[in-house]
Design a protein around this motif. Structure first.
Motif, PDB file in Angstrom:
ATOM      1  N   SER A 188      36.539  41.316  13.307  1.00 39.65           N
ATOM      2  CA  SER A 188      37.296  42.032  12.068  1.00 39.65           C
ATOM      3  C   SER A 188      38.133  42.911  13.727  1.00 39.65           C
ATOM      4  O   SER A 188      39.670  42.391  12.541  1.00 39.65           O
ATOM      5  N   ARG A 189      37.636  42.904  13.716  1.00 36.03           N
ATOM      6  CA  ARG A 189      38.974  44.596  14.654  1.00 36.03           C
ATOM      7  C   ARG A 189      39.821  43.450  15.308  1.00 36.03           C
ATOM      8  O   ARG A 189      40.872  43.777  15.702  1.00 36.03           O
ATOM      9  N   ARG A 190      39.405  42.162  16.093  1.00 35.60           N
ATOM     10  CA  ARG A 190      40.819  41.141  16.409  1.00 35.60           C
ATOM     11  C   ARG A 190      41.301  40.608  16.200  1.00 35.60           C
ATOM     12  O   ARG A 190      41.973  39.952  16.790  1.00 35.60           O
ATOM     13  N   LEU A 191      41.075  40.627  14.606  1.00 43.45           N
ATOM     14  CA  LEU A 191      42.118  40.410  13.978  1.00 43.45           C
ATOM     15  C   LEU A 191      43.218  40.995  13.735  1.00 43.45           C
ATOM     16  O   LEU A 191      44.040  40.270  13.400  1.00 43.45           O
ATOM     17  N   MET A 192      43.467  42.220  14.227  1.00 43.93           N
ATOM     18  CA  MET A 192      44.745  43.042  14.349  1.00 43.93           C
ATOM     19  C   MET A 192      45.639  42.402  14.811  1.00 43.93           C
ATOM     20  O   MET A 192      47.118  42.197  15.286  1.00 43.93           O
ATOM     21  N   ASP A 193      44.855  41.534  15.834  1.00 45.63           N
ATOM     22  CA  ASP A 193      45.933  40.640  16.822  1.00 45.63           C
ATOM     23  C   ASP A 193      46.243  39.518  15.976  1.00 45.63           C
ATOM     24  O   ASP A 193      45.537  38.445  16.500  1.00 45.63           O
ATOM     25  N   LYS A 194      48.121  39.372  16.682  1.00 46.16           N
ATOM     26  CA  LYS A 194      48.299  37.855  15.890  1.00 46.16           C
ATOM     27  C   LYS A 194      47.501  37.431  16.551  1.00 46.16           C
ATOM     28  O   LYS A 194      47.714  35.630  15.808  1.00 46.16           O
ATOM     29  N   LYS A 195      47.839  37.255  18.837  1.00 43.17           N
ATOM     30  CA  LYS A 195      47.782  35.571  18.450  1.00 43.17           C
ATOM     31  C   LYS A 195      45.979  35.128  18.966  1.00 43.17           C
ATOM     32  O   LYS A 195      45.503  34.036  18.851  1.00 43.17           O
ATOM     33  N   PHE A 196      45.409  36.037  17.669  1.00 40.45           N
ATOM     34  CA  PHE A 196      44.081  35.635  17.680  1.00 40.45           C
ATOM     35  C   PHE A 196      43.620  34.897  16.529  1.00 40.45           C
ATOM     36  O   PHE A 196      42.088  34.572  16.148  1.00 40.45           O
ATOM     37  N   ARG A 197      44.676  35.707  15.747  1.00 42.33           N
ATOM     38  CA  ARG A 197      44.142  35.744  14.053  1.00 42.33           C
ATOM     39  C   ARG A 197      43.283  34.072  14.008  1.00 42.33           C
ATOM     40  O   ARG A 197      42.170  33.849  12.983  1.00 42.33           O
ATOM     41  N   GLU A 198      44.166  33.222  13.678  1.00 42.92           N
ATOM     42  CA  GLU A 198      44.588  32.174  13.061  1.00 42.92           C
ATOM     43  C   GLU A 198      43.026  31.143  13.893  1.00 42.92           C
ATOM     44  O   GLU A 198      42.344  30.384  13.356  1.00 42.92           O
ATOM     45  N   LYS A 199      42.819  31.990  15.602  1.00 39.57           N
ATOM     46  CA  LYS A 199      41.319  31.107  16.070  1.00 39.57           C
ATOM     47  C   LYS A 199      40.607  31.484  15.565  1.00 39.57           C
ATOM     48  O   LYS A 199      39.502  31.588  15.571  1.00 39.57           O
ATOM     49  N   ILE A 200      40.504  32.929  15.178  1.00 42.09           N
ATOM     50  CA  ILE A 200      38.786  33.290  14.719  1.00 42.09           C
ATOM     51  C   ILE A 200      38.356  32.626  13.019  1.00 42.09           C
ATOM     52  O   ILE A 200      38.022  32.530  12.884  1.00 42.09           O
ATOM     53  N   THR A 201      39.809  32.377  11.846  1.00 43.27           N
ATOM     54  CA  THR A 201      39.759  31.927  11.202  1.00 43.27           C
ATOM     55  C   THR A 201      39.079  30.867  11.182  1.00 43.27           C
ATOM     56  O   THR A 201      38.321  30.737  10.303  1.00 43.27           O
ATOM     57  N   VAL A 202      39.761  30.333  12.055  1.00 40.77           N
ATOM     58  CA  VAL A 202      39.060  28.225  12.790  1.00 40.77           C
ATOM     59  C   VAL A 202      37.970  28.387  12.639  1.00 40.77           C
ATOM     60  O   VAL A 202      37.104  28.037  12.407  1.00 40.77           O
ATOM     61  N   ALA A 203      37.456  29.457  13.376  1.00 37.49           N
ATOM     62  CA  ALA A 203      36.052  29.613  13.764  1.00 37.49           C
ATOM     63  C   ALA A 203      35.028  30.560  13.144  1.00 37.49           C
ATOM     64  O   ALA A 203      34.065  29.297  12.677  1.00 37.49           O
ATOM     65  N   LEU A 204      35.754  31.169  12.062  1.00 37.31           N
ATOM     66  CA  LEU A 204      34.434  31.332  10.326  1.00 37.31           C
ATOM     67  C   LEU A 204      34.457  30.476   9.886  1.00 37.31           C
ATOM     68  O   LEU A 204      33.426  29.944   9.236  1.00 37.31           O
ATOM     69  N   GLN A 205      35.580  29.343   9.680  1.00 37.82           N
ATOM     70  CA  GLN A 205      35.426  27.808   8.692  1.00 37.82           C
ATOM     71  C   GLN A 205      34.009  26.874   9.499  1.00 37.82           C
ATOM     72  O   GLN A 205      33.561  26.543   9.176  1.00 37.82           O
ATOM     73  N   LYS A 206      34.354  26.974  10.914  1.00 37.41           N
ATOM     74  CA  LYS A 206      33.062  26.112  11.403  1.00 37.41           C
ATOM     75  C   LYS A 206      31.602  26.871  11.497  1.00 37.41           C
ATOM     76  O   LYS A 206      30.724  25.928  11.320  1.00 37.41           O
ATOM     77  N   LEU A 207      31.862  28.196  11.416  1.00 32.76           N
ATOM     78  CA  LEU A 207      30.403  29.231  11.202  1.00 32.76           C
ATOM     79  C   LEU A 207      30.149  28.402  10.226  1.00 32.76           C
ATOM     80  O   LEU A 207      28.964  27.749  10.011  1.00 32.76           O
ATOM     81  N   GLU A 208      30.736  28.458   9.266  1.00 35.11           N
ATOM     82  CA  GLU A 208      30.396  27.605   7.383  1.00 35.11           C
ATOM     83  C   GLU A 208      29.892  26.493   7.224  1.00 35.11           C
ATOM     84  O   GLU A 208      29.180  26.108   6.603  1.00 35.11           O
ATOM     85  N   GLN A 209      30.403  25.974   8.153  1.00 34.81           N
ATOM     86  CA  GLN A 209      30.395  24.367   8.336  1.00 34.81           C
ATOM     87  C   GLN A 209      29.268  24.254   9.169  1.00 34.81           C
ATOM     88  O   GLN A 209      28.197  22.923   7.727  1.00 34.81           O
TER      89      GLN A 209
END
Length: 231
Positions: A188-209
Motif C-alpha cells: 500500500s505504501r508503494r502505491l503512492m509511486d505511479k511507476k509501481f501502481r499498475e504492477k502492484i495492481t496486477v500482482a494483487l490480482q494474481k495473488l487472488e487468482q
C-alpha cells in the motif's frame, strides 16, 4: 713511526669502514620491510579481493558471504544477448532448505552478480518438480524475508521482491493466504509511486487468482480505495 701511524691509521680506517659497513648494511634493505606492508592497503582496492560493497565499515551481507564460499550452487554465465544461470547440479536435486530462503534474502542485494543470481535462482528453483511440497514448509521463514525486500527503499529491490511474491504464490497457492496480511502494508505504501501502481495492481490480482478467495485485511481495503481515487 709515521709509517706505523699511517699503517695504524689505515688499519683504524679499515676497521671503521668495516664497522660502518656492518652498521649501514641494513640500510639498502631497510626500505623493503617498510615496503612490504604497503601493498596491503592497495590490495583492498582490488575488486578481486575487496568486499564488493566497497564499504570498509560494513561487513559483507550473509548472501554475499555464502556466495563467496560457494554455498550457492549456481553461477552467472554471461551471454551475448542475455545472462543465464549455470547450476552445479540439477535444481531439482538441491534441498530447498535453506537455499530458497537464502536466495530470497539475496533479493535485497544491490550489486552484480548477486542481484541476478538471487532473482533467477529463486525463480528457477520454484520451477522444479515438487516445488510446492518443498516450499510450503518454508513460508514462515520466506514471508519475513520477502517483506524486507518489499520494504526496501531501492526500487529494483522492491520490484524483485514483488516478482518473487507472485512466483511464490503461483507455486504454493492458498497456503500463502494467511501470510499476506504481513505484506500488504508495504504494498500500500508503494502505491503512492505511479511507476509501481499498475504492477502492484496486477500482482494483487494474481495473488487472488493463485490463492482463491482471500479474506483480505484492512490494508487491502486501503489499497482498493487508493486505486479508485487515484487510478
Amino acid at each position: 713511526s709515521n709509517v706505523l701511524r699511517m699503517s695504524s691509521g689505515i688499519q683504524i680506517k679499515s676497521k671503521t669502514a668495516v664497522q660502518k659497513s656492518k652498521t649501514s648494511s641494513p640500510l639498502p634493505c631497510s626500505p623493503e620491510p617498510a615496503l612490504k606492508p604497503q601493498p596491503k592497503p592497495s590490495d583492498k582496492l582490488n575488486p578481486k579481493t575487496i568486499d564488493p560493497f566497497g564499504a570498509h565499515s560494513r561487513p559483507p551481507s550473509a548472501f554475499a558471504a555464502i556466495y563467496a564460499k560457494g554455498g550457492i550452487p549456481c553461477r552467472l554465465v554471461h551471454g551475448s544477448v542475455k545472462h543465464r544461470l549455470q547450476w552445479e547440479c540439477l535444481p531439482g536435486t538441491v534441498p530447498f532448505d535453506p537455499l530458497l530462503v537464502t536466495l530470497a534474502e539475496g533479493l535485497r542485494e544491490t550489486k552484480h552478480p548477486y542481484t541476478f543470481v538471487s532473482k533467477e535462482g529463486f525463480k528457477e528453483l520454484l520451477m522444479v518438480e515438487g516445488a510446492t511440497e518443498k516450499a510450503i514448509p518454508l513460508l514462515p521463514r520466506l514471508v519475513p524475508v520477502l517483506k524486507a525486500a518489499l520494504a526496501h527503499l531501492d526500487d529494483e529491490v522492491f520490484g524483485r521482491g514483488l516478482d518473487a511474491l507472485v512466483q511464490l504464490s503461483a507455486v504454493v497457492g492458498p497456503s500463502l493466504n494467511d501470510h499476506l496480511k504481513h505484506l500488504l502494508t508495504n504494498l500500500s505504501r508503494r502505491l503512492m509511486d505511479k511507476k509501481f501502481r499498475e504492477k502492484i495492481t496486477v500482482a494483487l490480482q494474481k495473488l487472488e487468482q493463485y490463492g482463491g478467495k482471500v479474506s483480505w485485511p484492512d490494508d487491502y481495503s486501503v489499497i482498493c480505495t487508493f486505486e479508485c481515487n487515484f487510478a
